[in-house]
Each structure stands twice: as structure tokens, then as C-alpha cells.
Design an enzyme around this catalytic site. Structure first.
Site, PDB file in Angstrom:
ATOM      1  N   ASP A   1      13.676 -10.683  -6.387  1.00 24.00           N
ATOM      2  CA  ASP A   1      14.628  -9.595  -6.565  1.00 24.00           C
ATOM      3  C   ASP A   1      15.887  -9.812  -5.727  1.00 24.00           C
ATOM      4  O   ASP A   1      16.994  -9.449  -6.150  1.00 24.00           O
ATOM      5  CB  ASP A   1      13.975  -8.257  -6.202  1.00 24.00           C
ATOM      6  CG  ASP A   1      13.006  -7.788  -7.281  1.00 24.00           C
ATOM      7  OD1 ASP A   1      12.832  -8.509  -8.276  1.00 24.00           O
ATOM      8  OD2 ASP A   1      12.408  -6.709  -7.115  1.00 24.00           O
TER       9      ASP A   1
ATOM     10  N   ASP B   1      15.528  -7.822  -0.026  1.00 24.51           N
ATOM     11  CA  ASP B   1      14.728  -6.833  -0.734  1.00 24.51           C
ATOM     12  C   ASP B   1      13.377  -6.737  -0.039  1.00 24.51           C
ATOM     13  O   ASP B   1      12.944  -7.678   0.627  1.00 24.51           O
ATOM     14  CB  ASP B   1      14.552  -7.233  -2.194  1.00 24.51           C
ATOM     15  CG  ASP B   1      13.818  -6.160  -2.992  1.00 24.51           C
ATOM     16  OD1 ASP B   1      14.358  -5.039  -3.108  1.00 24.51           O
ATOM     17  OD2 ASP B   1      12.712  -6.430  -3.480  1.00 24.51           O
TER      18      ASP B   1
ATOM     19  N   HIS C   1       7.774  -6.963  -9.609  1.00 31.31           N
ATOM     20  CA  HIS C   1       8.718  -6.986  -8.498  1.00 31.31           C
ATOM     21  C   HIS C   1       8.239  -8.007  -7.468  1.00 31.31           C
ATOM     22  O   HIS C   1       7.046  -8.132  -7.201  1.00 31.31           O
ATOM     23  CB  HIS C   1       8.796  -5.615  -7.828  1.00 31.31           C
ATOM     24  CG  HIS C   1       9.492  -4.594  -8.669  1.00 31.31           C
ATOM     25  ND1 HIS C   1      10.384  -3.681  -8.141  1.00 31.31           N
ATOM     26  CD2 HIS C   1       9.444  -4.337 -10.001  1.00 31.31           C
ATOM     27  CE1 HIS C   1      10.846  -2.908  -9.113  1.00 31.31           C
ATOM     28  NE2 HIS C   1      10.279  -3.284 -10.248  1.00 31.31           N
TER      29      HIS C   1
ATOM     30  N   GLU D   1       9.163  -5.094  -0.341  1.00 35.21           N
ATOM     31  CA  GLU D   1       8.078  -4.451  -1.088  1.00 35.21           C
ATOM     32  C   GLU D   1       7.223  -3.702  -0.065  1.00 35.21           C
ATOM     33  O   GLU D   1       7.084  -4.150   1.084  1.00 35.21           O
ATOM     34  CB  GLU D   1       7.238  -5.468  -1.850  1.00 35.21           C
ATOM     35  CG  GLU D   1       8.006  -6.286  -2.883  1.00 35.21           C
ATOM     36  CD  GLU D   1       8.617  -5.449  -3.997  1.00 35.21           C
ATOM     37  OE1 GLU D   1       8.146  -4.310  -4.222  1.00 35.21           O
ATOM     38  OE2 GLU D   1       9.571  -5.930  -4.629  1.00 35.21           O
TER      39      GLU D   1
ATOM     40  N   HIS E   1       4.231  -4.396  -7.589  1.00 36.40           N
ATOM     41  CA  HIS E   1       4.498  -5.721  -7.020  1.00 36.40           C
ATOM     42  C   HIS E   1       3.327  -6.692  -7.080  1.00 36.40           C
ATOM     43  O   HIS E   1       3.499  -7.886  -6.808  1.00 36.40           O
ATOM     44  CB  HIS E   1       4.995  -5.601  -5.580  1.00 36.40           C
ATOM     45  CG  HIS E   1       4.160  -4.732  -4.698  1.00 36.40           C
ATOM     46  ND1 HIS E   1       2.816  -4.923  -4.472  1.00 36.40           N
ATOM     47  CD2 HIS E   1       4.511  -3.645  -3.961  1.00 36.40           C
ATOM     48  CE1 HIS E   1       2.370  -4.014  -3.622  1.00 36.40           C
ATOM     49  NE2 HIS E   1       3.378  -3.203  -3.317  1.00 36.40           N
TER      50      HIS E   1
END
Length: 234
Positions: free
Chosen positions: A155, A7, A150, A9, A57
Site C-alpha cells: 500500500d 502505511d 491490504h 496494518e 490484511h
């Protein structure tokens, strides 16, 4: 089979408009079992952090200011990824940012043939349902109570659990006993091992003469039947 669930960000939604990758979290899986091996990194994007992105985030420009640039850890990341399939939720988004950063670092992009999109899998399994990571974790009973904001590694950990469920789930009543190389061995759980069932002798079975005669008559009506000899017991 080695796979990487990952994942990212970012500072926004589109690398083509100057948005940058600021965090990546990767979880290694072998035969759909997490190995405990991970890769996690923050990156200095050399730009501001929009309030909307920071609200998602929690990564501020100040926090990221002393972190390495993407190109400084790109080699380490690519070595970790190897040639494994790469699993992500809405994978085109994560692949887009990853390949944009590799292009800035003048490195080869990651091939889209390695992309596994869990949203596409979920859409096939649950047409019309909500497909966000939160919604799917709720559907499959995956605990996400510790997910306040997040985070790429967090995640990815949730997604690894979801990926297993979307692709068949854990085998009920089986526990991981040992893992040697690429071969995963499963044994019955202790609760199963203690369960005792009475032994039953197999029951003999054979067709009665009346059924055999009816079958013979049916075969005789078929010209050139390949079962004729078998019906005669040859």
C-alpha cells in the site's frame, strides 16, 4: 527533499481501546522520486487478531507470534524515518498507532507537524469524489491488480505513486537520467531527442510610427508619468 511514504496494518481501529500495530511499510522518496530504499516489519501484538481485521490484511495471530515486538525494532524504524516528512493516507490513523506504540516503548512521539495526509490533498483536488486508495488509484490509472489484501509495504508503494500524481504528476516527456546526492537531473526522452523541427529565423518586430504617436499622446495626458522618458526613447 527527503520524504517517507508509509502505511500500517493493525488489529483494529483505535489504539486507545487496546488495538495494536502489527505491520509497517515505508518507502523513501527524494525530490518525489522513489529511491528503492524501504523499511518493512511485522510485529507481535501480544493479543488476539479479530476476524474482521484479519479479513482485511490476512495477518493471523499465529503468523505474528514469532515476530519481534514493536519496541525491539523501534530504534531501527526511527533511524530510518529520520527527520523526513511522513506521508500517509488518512494520516491521523497511522500517526495515532505509531505514536501509541512509541508511548508503550517509552519513546518520544513523532511530531504531527511532519504529517502529510494524502486524503486531505485529494479532497482539495477532487471535492465530493471517492477518496479511498483504491478509488484514487483507479482515477490516476495506477495498477493495483496485485493488491488482493491490504499490505503495509504494498500500500505504501501504491501511495507513493499516488502522492506524485496528487502533487503534480510526472513531467510528460522527461525521464530520470541521473541522481547525484539530493540533485535529480532530467533529460529529454529518446523519442523527443529524435524529433527534428525546422529552424526558423526570428521575425523582426517594431511598432509603426502611427502606434508610437498614439502612445506618446496617451502618455502626455498622464501627469508626471514615469514612462514619459521611455516614450521619447531616452
Amino acid at each position: 527533499m527527503r520524504e517517507i511514504v508509509f502505511d500500517t496494518e493493525t488489529t483494529g481501529l483505535d489504539p486507545k481501546t487496546g488495538d495494536r500495530l502489527v505491520e509497517i511499510g515505508c518507502i523513501e522518496m527524494v525530490n518525489r522520486v522513489t529511491t528503492g530504499v524501504t523499511f518493512h516489519a511485522y510485529f507481535n501484538p501480544d493479543r488476539d487478531m479479530p476476524e474482521a481485521a484479519e479479513a482485511v490484511h490476512g495477518l493471523s495471530a499465529a503468523f505474528l507470534s514469532d515476530k519481534p515486538r514493536f519496541h525491539e525494532r523501534a530504534g531501527e524504524l526511527l533511524e530510518f524515518l529520520g527527520d523526513a516528512s511522513l506521508v500517509a493516507h488518512n494520516a491521523s490513523f497511522d500517526f495515532g498507532f505509531l505514536n501509541a506504540e512509541l508511548a508503550i516503548a517509552e519513546l518520544e512521539p513523532v511530531g504531527l507537524d511532519r504529517m502529510v495526509d494524502t486524503i486531505a490533498i485529494a479532497k482539495r483536488r477532487h471535492p465530493g469524489a471517492k477518496l479511498s486508495l483504491d478509488a484514487l488509484c483507479t482515477r490516476y490509472g495506477i495498477d493495483r491488480s496485485h493488491r488482493v489484501k491490504h499490505g503495509a509495504l504494498l500500500d505504501a508503494e501504491l501511495l507513493a505513486q499516488l502522492y506524485v500524481e496528487l502533487t503534480g504528476g510526472r513531467q510528460i516527456g522527461l525521464e530520470l537520467a541521473a541522481e547525484a546526492g539530493d540533485e535529480t537531473v532530467f533529460v529529454a526522452s529518446p523519442s523527443q531527442a529524435k524529433r527534428e523541427r525546422p529552424f526558423r529565423e526570428p521575425r523582426p518586430h517594431s511598432a509603426p510610427d502611427q502606434e508610437l504617436a498614439r502612445h506618446r499622446a496617451f502618455i502626455d495626458r498622464i501627469e508626471g508619468a514615469i514612462w514619459a522618458d521611455r516614450a521619447l526613447g531616452k
